[in-house]
Design a protein around this motif. Structure first.
Motif, PDB file in Angstrom:
ATOM      1  N   VAL A  74       0.846  -1.201   0.000  1.00  0.00           N
ATOM      2  CA  VAL A  74       0.000   0.000   0.000  1.00  0.00           C
ATOM      3  C   VAL A  74       0.880   1.250   0.000  1.00  0.00           C
ATOM      4  N   ALA A  75       1.900   1.260   0.865  1.00  0.00           N
ATOM      5  CA  ALA A  75       2.768   2.438   0.978  1.00  0.00           C
ATOM      6  C   ALA A  75       3.559   2.688  -0.308  1.00  0.00           C
ATOM      7  N   LYS A  76       3.798   1.602  -1.067  1.00  0.00           N
ATOM      8  CA  LYS A  76       4.532   1.742  -2.328  1.00  0.00           C
ATOM      9  C   LYS A  76       3.623   2.045  -3.506  1.00  0.00           C
ATOM     10  N   GLY A  77       2.320   2.148  -3.235  1.00  0.00           N
ATOM     11  CA  GLY A  77       1.381   2.452  -4.321  1.00  0.00           C
ATOM     12  C   GLY A  77       1.173   1.279  -5.258  1.00  0.00           C
ATOM     13  N   PRO A  81      -5.535   0.284  -9.140  1.00  0.00           N
ATOM     14  CA  PRO A  81      -6.071   1.642  -9.215  1.00  0.00           C
ATOM     15  C   PRO A  81      -7.570   1.691  -8.906  1.00  0.00           C
ATOM     16  N   GLU A 102      -3.750  15.081  -1.505  1.00  0.00           N
ATOM     17  CA  GLU A 102      -2.467  15.028  -2.220  1.00  0.00           C
ATOM     18  C   GLU A 102      -2.683  14.584  -3.664  1.00  0.00           C
ATOM     19  N   THR A 104      -1.487  13.791  -7.412  1.00  0.00           N
ATOM     20  CA  THR A 104      -0.251  13.367  -8.063  1.00  0.00           C
ATOM     21  C   THR A 104      -0.278  13.731  -9.541  1.00  0.00           C
ATOM     22  N   GLN A 105      -1.431  14.193 -10.018  1.00  0.00           N
ATOM     23  CA  GLN A 105      -1.513  14.723 -11.383  1.00  0.00           C
ATOM     24  C   GLN A 105      -2.635  15.754 -11.428  1.00  0.00           C
ATOM     25  N   ARG A 119      -3.855  10.520  -4.216  1.00  0.00           N
ATOM     26  CA  ARG A 119      -3.636   9.361  -3.353  1.00  0.00           C
ATOM     27  C   ARG A 119      -4.249   9.602  -1.997  1.00  0.00           C
ATOM     28  N   ASP A 120      -4.667   8.515  -1.370  1.00  0.00           N
ATOM     29  CA  ASP A 120      -5.087   8.651   0.027  1.00  0.00           C
ATOM     30  C   ASP A 120      -3.819   8.639   0.885  1.00  0.00           C
ATOM     31  N   PRO A 121      -3.943   8.957   2.166  1.00  0.00           N
ATOM     32  CA  PRO A 121      -2.721   9.061   2.981  1.00  0.00           C
ATOM     33  C   PRO A 121      -1.918   7.763   3.029  1.00  0.00           C
ATOM     34  N   SER A 122      -2.583   6.630   2.866  1.00  0.00           N
ATOM     35  CA  SER A 122      -1.886   5.347   2.925  1.00  0.00           C
ATOM     36  C   SER A 122      -1.053   5.080   1.684  1.00  0.00           C
ATOM     37  N   GLY A 123      -1.493   5.641   0.539  1.00  0.00           N
ATOM     38  CA  GLY A 123      -0.785   5.396  -0.714  1.00  0.00           C
ATOM     39  C   GLY A 123      -1.677   4.816  -1.800  1.00  0.00           C
ATOM     40  N   LYS A 127      -7.811   7.573  -9.585  1.00  0.00           N
ATOM     41  CA  LYS A 127      -7.938   8.418 -10.767  1.00  0.00           C
ATOM     42  C   LYS A 127      -9.318   9.029 -10.719  1.00  0.00           C
TER      43      LYS A 127
ATOM     44  N   ARG B  10       6.290   5.395   1.815  1.00  0.00           N
ATOM     45  CA  ARG B  10       5.258   6.339   1.373  1.00  0.00           C
ATOM     46  C   ARG B  10       5.919   7.608   0.803  1.00  0.00           C
ATOM     47  N   LEU B  13       7.412   6.863  -2.541  1.00  0.00           N
ATOM     48  CA  LEU B  13       6.330   6.848  -3.542  1.00  0.00           C
ATOM     49  C   LEU B  13       6.053   8.259  -4.049  1.00  0.00           C
TER      50      LEU B  13
END
Lengths: 133, 156
Positions: A74-77, A81, A102, A104-105, A119-123, A127, B10, B13
């Motif tokens: 999760v933290a690494k995304g 999606p 946050e 990201t685009q 993204r949510d705080p967790s990652g 879209k 995180r 990322l």
């Protein structure tokens, strides 16, 4: 009839609750605690019968090593999606950004629509796509 | 493998997201390290541990992916696409592009534009991922390997 609940893994349920309710405008559907286990789901205002679960990867449902792997994913995304449909992507972007989401685009117009990423705080990656027409 | 620090992952990322959002920009290690709140000395190693690929090579995959999409979806001159996707010269773009994809930008364009696509209903991230090169080795290593294969073939 149809899909009732789909769960996301989150890093921290309080943080996730704050994000999905106060920043995205979802409502809490169920928040039930049992020991260290918390069944937490939220709904989009326009989809009251669909629940998005905000779950912790935790023991004893998962063994400790697997739970840690899931938290890292999760933290690494690395989770699949998610797509949020909105009427007006740019307006939603402005409002959500002002609430501290946050992105990201930034919104981009393409393929006859407008889309943005956050993204949510967790990652978990979302879209956000403007509904066509 | 030791479990990785979740807050660090995180933040790493976030550096990856920033490259995704603006792959045409320059992303020196100090810039990425500051996005992630990691020291410059540790950034590249931490990024590779997390995502399995060094940050500069990751950036390369995103640039090539974007260039491929522009070659397919637009009629922009190749030199414009090269500058738009972060290269300093048409020459280096063409060379790296061919090293990675196996064909020149113009070859890819004529092949892709000749084929019909029905991607209207697939979210953009999926389409774009389909165009991302899988760079398991460094480009220089790939070049060396291909040269070695060629030599082998000539010797036999």
């Amino acid at each position: 009839m149809g899909i009732g609940v789909i769960g996301l893994y989150v890093h921290d349920q309080d943080e996730a609750l704050d994000f999905y309710v106060n920043k995205l405008g979802f409502t809490v559907k169920t928040d039930a605690k049992n020991g260290s286990y918390r069944w937490l789901t939220v709904s989009h205002p326009d989809q009251p019968n669909f629940e998005l679960g905000l779950f912790l990867p935790q023991e004893p449902v998962l063994d400790a090593a697997t739970a840690q792997t899931m938290r890292e994913m999760v933290a690494k995304g690395a989770m699949p999606p998610l797509v949020l449909s909105v009427k007006d992507c740019r307006a939603a972007y402005d409002a959500m950004r002002a609430r501290g989401v946050e992105f990201t685009q930034e919104p981009i117009e393409r393929f006859g629509s407008v889309d943005a990423n956050f993204r949510d705080p967790s990652g978990n990656g979302w879209k956000m796509i403007q509904a066509r027409g | 493998m030791p479990s990785q620090d979740l807050a660090l992952l995180r933040r790493l990322l976030r550096a990856k997201d920033r490259m995704d959002a603006a792959s045409e920009e320059e992303w020196p290690v100090e810039r990425l390290a500051s996005v992630s709140g990691v020291s410059e000395a540790h950034f590249a190693r931490s990024f590779k541990d997390a995502f399995g690929i060094p940050p500069h090579r990751y950036l390369l995959t995103r640039r090539i992916e974007r260039a491929k999409a522009l070659l397919r979806d637009t009629d922009q001159p190749i030199i414009d696409i090269a500058f738009q996707t972060g290269w300093q010269s048409l020459g280096s773009f063409g060379r790296v592009f061919k090293d990675i994809t196996g064909e020149s930008p113009s070859e890819l364009r004529s092949r892709e534009q000749g084929a019909a696509h029905q991607l209207d209903h697939v979210p953009h991230c999926f389409i774009s991922a389909a165009y991302r090169p899988d760079l398991k080795t460094a480009v220089s290593e790939k070049r060396r390997q291909e040269a070695a294969d060629k030599n082998d073939a000539e010797e036999t």
